[in-house]
Design a protein around this motif. Structure first.
Motif, short mmCIF file in Angstrom:
data_model
loop_
_atom_site.label_atom_id
_atom_site.label_comp_id
_atom_site.label_asym_id
_atom_site.label_seq_id
_atom_site.Cartn_x
_atom_site.Cartn_y
_atom_site.Cartn_z
N MET A 218 -16.19 -12.16 -59.05
CA MET A 218 -17.30 -11.64 -58.85
C MET A 218 -18.67 -12.58 -59.43
SD MET A 218 -19.00 -9.33 -57.27
CE MET A 218 -20.71 -8.09 -57.30
N GLY A 219 -19.56 -12.88 -58.74
CA GLY A 219 -20.51 -13.95 -59.28
C GLY A 219 -20.19 -15.41 -59.28
N ARG A 220 -18.81 -15.54 -58.88
CA ARG A 220 -18.46 -16.85 -59.30
C ARG A 220 -18.05 -17.95 -58.00
NH1 ARG A 220 -13.16 -16.16 -62.82
NH2 ARG A 220 -12.98 -18.27 -62.31
N GLU A 221 -18.21 -19.07 -58.13
CA GLU A 221 -17.68 -19.98 -56.96
C GLU A 221 -16.41 -19.72 -56.62
OE1 GLU A 221 -20.04 -22.08 -55.35
OE2 GLU A 221 -21.40 -21.06 -56.22
N VAL A 222 -16.25 -19.55 -55.32
CA VAL A 222 -14.71 -19.48 -54.58
C VAL A 222 -14.80 -20.20 -53.46
CG1 VAL A 222 -14.65 -16.99 -55.71
CG2 VAL A 222 -15.44 -17.27 -53.63
N GLU A 223 -13.44 -20.34 -53.03
CA GLU A 223 -13.04 -20.87 -51.76
C GLU A 223 -12.60 -19.78 -50.84
OE1 GLU A 223 -10.18 -24.05 -51.90
OE2 GLU A 223 -11.71 -25.36 -52.49
N LEU A 224 -13.19 -19.77 -49.53
CA LEU A 224 -12.62 -18.89 -48.51
C LEU A 224 -11.96 -19.66 -47.42
CD1 LEU A 224 -12.54 -16.11 -47.30
CD2 LEU A 224 -14.70 -16.44 -46.32
N HIS A 225 -10.81 -19.39 -47.04
CA HIS A 225 -10.06 -20.22 -46.13
C HIS A 225 -10.11 -19.47 -44.81
CE1 HIS A 225 -7.71 -23.22 -48.89
NE2 HIS A 225 -8.45 -22.25 -49.52
N LEU A 226 -10.71 -19.89 -43.69
CA LEU A 226 -10.80 -19.41 -42.51
C LEU A 226 -9.79 -20.11 -41.62
CD1 LEU A 226 -14.70 -19.10 -42.25
CD2 LEU A 226 -13.11 -17.24 -42.96
N PRO A 227 -9.53 -19.47 -40.37
CA PRO A 227 -8.70 -20.22 -39.34
C PRO A 227 -8.89 -21.81 -39.17
CG PRO A 227 -9.18 -18.16 -38.70
CD PRO A 227 -10.18 -18.35 -39.72
N ASP A 228 -10.47 -21.98 -39.18
CA ASP A 228 -10.80 -23.58 -38.71
C ASP A 228 -11.47 -24.27 -39.81
OD1 ASP A 228 -12.99 -21.69 -38.72
OD2 ASP A 228 -14.04 -22.69 -37.15
N ARG A 229 -11.45 -23.66 -41.01
CA ARG A 229 -12.24 -24.64 -42.14
C ARG A 229 -12.08 -23.67 -43.35
NH1 ARG A 229 -18.50 -22.30 -41.50
NH2 ARG A 229 -17.89 -20.45 -40.43
N VAL A 230 -12.88 -24.47 -44.34
CA VAL A 230 -12.78 -23.80 -45.80
C VAL A 230 -14.18 -23.80 -46.34
CG1 VAL A 230 -11.94 -24.08 -48.10
CG2 VAL A 230 -10.27 -24.78 -46.30
N VAL A 231 -14.65 -22.75 -46.46
CA VAL A 231 -15.89 -22.37 -46.95
C VAL A 231 -15.88 -22.23 -48.66
CG1 VAL A 231 -18.24 -20.84 -46.80
CG2 VAL A 231 -16.72 -21.35 -44.71
N GLN A 232 -16.80 -22.89 -49.03
CA GLN A 232 -17.12 -22.69 -50.61
C GLN A 232 -18.55 -21.95 -50.95
OE1 GLN A 232 -16.98 -26.71 -52.27
NE2 GLN A 232 -14.80 -26.12 -52.47
N GLY A 233 -18.73 -20.99 -51.74
CA GLY A 233 -19.80 -20.21 -51.97
C GLY A 233 -19.63 -19.08 -53.17
N ARG A 234 -20.80 -18.57 -53.37
CA ARG A 234 -20.71 -17.81 -54.68
C ARG A 234 -20.34 -16.34 -54.29
NH1 ARG A 234 -24.37 -14.90 -58.01
NH2 ARG A 234 -26.01 -15.23 -56.78
N LEU A 235 -19.44 -15.56 -54.69
CA LEU A 235 -18.97 -14.10 -54.27
C LEU A 235 -20.02 -13.38 -54.87
CD1 LEU A 235 -16.79 -12.42 -52.82
CD2 LEU A 235 -15.80 -12.67 -55.19
#
Length: 282
Positions: A218-235
């Motif tokens: 929570m509140g940290r930078e994470v990676e989210l793996h989607l079917p077509d890409r990887v997204v980086q952002g803050r949770l």
């Protein structure tokens, strides 16, 4: 010698405690099955009433989220599926079940359990349990229901290191717990019943605060793996509809499905495989 996580003695102990606590379950224990989810789905289609619990010491083709199969040596994991029949299931039911499993593991073991969205249970950032919630039967018919599948790693210390969970996963005995798997099952079933009834009464909104308190990263930078890409952002958290909130640049991204924080449960001996007539996961 065969390995058993629960065994016949543990199952009898569990039946007595389930009855003593007034839990509305009917238990079926199998030493080896293809999939507890398949057995519950078949029972649902045959109009079996809510509360059936199918437990297995070994699954030959258990499955997890995102089209993966789950393979674990006999006796290493607590694996079971529960039949629920809510009138209007939605994706937040899986999150409610994940919260219940986290609470059950914590109550049985004393370990601190966090949640990786949507419903993986972590110890020290490593996955110890996962869930698969699938709709079964024909919506609106007596066969309609939900199969809630749970798998928790309990006894991996005696397994060769090459076959153990990898660095992204763990097991309860590797974390210092050497308790009785049937006692863990009892706590899991009790929490699942309580959170299911609360979800029916209040929806996920009534559980959201408890869920977010356990949210990993929570509140940290994470990676989210989607079917077509990887997204980086803050949770940022989770909404009442179960969607993940991720701050990407100067925008807030809402995500209904994805794999958070890297490869997720890959080291839980998950592998790609054919699914035998699964219902849609929720």
């Amino acid at each position: 010698m065969s390995r058993e996580a629960v065994g016949s003695q543990g199952a009898e102990w569990l039946r007595l405690r389930v009855a003593a606590r007034g839990l509305p379950y009917r238990l079926r224990l199998h030493s080896r099955v293809v999939s507890t989810q398949d057995l519950v789905a078949r029972a649902a289609r045959n109009s079996t009433s809510e509360g059936l619990v199918v437990i297995a010491d070994e699954q030959t083709a258990g499955r997890g989220r995102l089209g993966r199969s789950w393979v674990a040596p006999a006796g290493t994991s607590v694996m079971f599926s529960v039949l629920w029949r809510p009138t209007a299931p939605d994706p937040t039911l899986a999150l409610a079940a994940g919260l219940a499993v986290a609470e059950g593991i914590e109550a049985a073991t004393g370990l601190t359990i966090s949640l990786k969205w949507p419903n993986d249970c972590l110890v020290g950032g490593r996955k110890v349990a996962g869930l698969l919630v699938e709709t079964v039967g024909v919506p609106g018919s007596p066969s309609a229901g939900v199969a809630v599948g749970v798998g928790c790693n309990v006894a991996w210390a005696g397994i060769p290191k090459a076959e153990r969970p990898g660095p992204n996963a763990t097991a309860l005995d590797l974390e210092g717990w050497d308790g009785m798997p049937a006692k863990l099952l009892l706590e899991l079933l009790e929490r699942l019943e309580a959170r299911y009834r609360q979800w029916l009464a209040t929806g996920f909104e009534g559980l959201l605060d408890h869920w977010v308190q356990r949210l990993s990263w929570m509140g940290r930078e994470v990676e989210l793996h989607l079917p077509d890409r990887v997204v980086q952002g803050r949770l940022l958290g989770v909404r009442t509809d179960g969607r993940l909130q991720l701050e990407v640049g100067d925008q807030v991204m809402l995500v209904a499905a994805g794999d958070l924080g890297g490869s997720g449960g890959g080291s839980l001996r998950l592998r790609d495989g054919h699914l035998d007539d699964p219902g849609p996961a929720i």
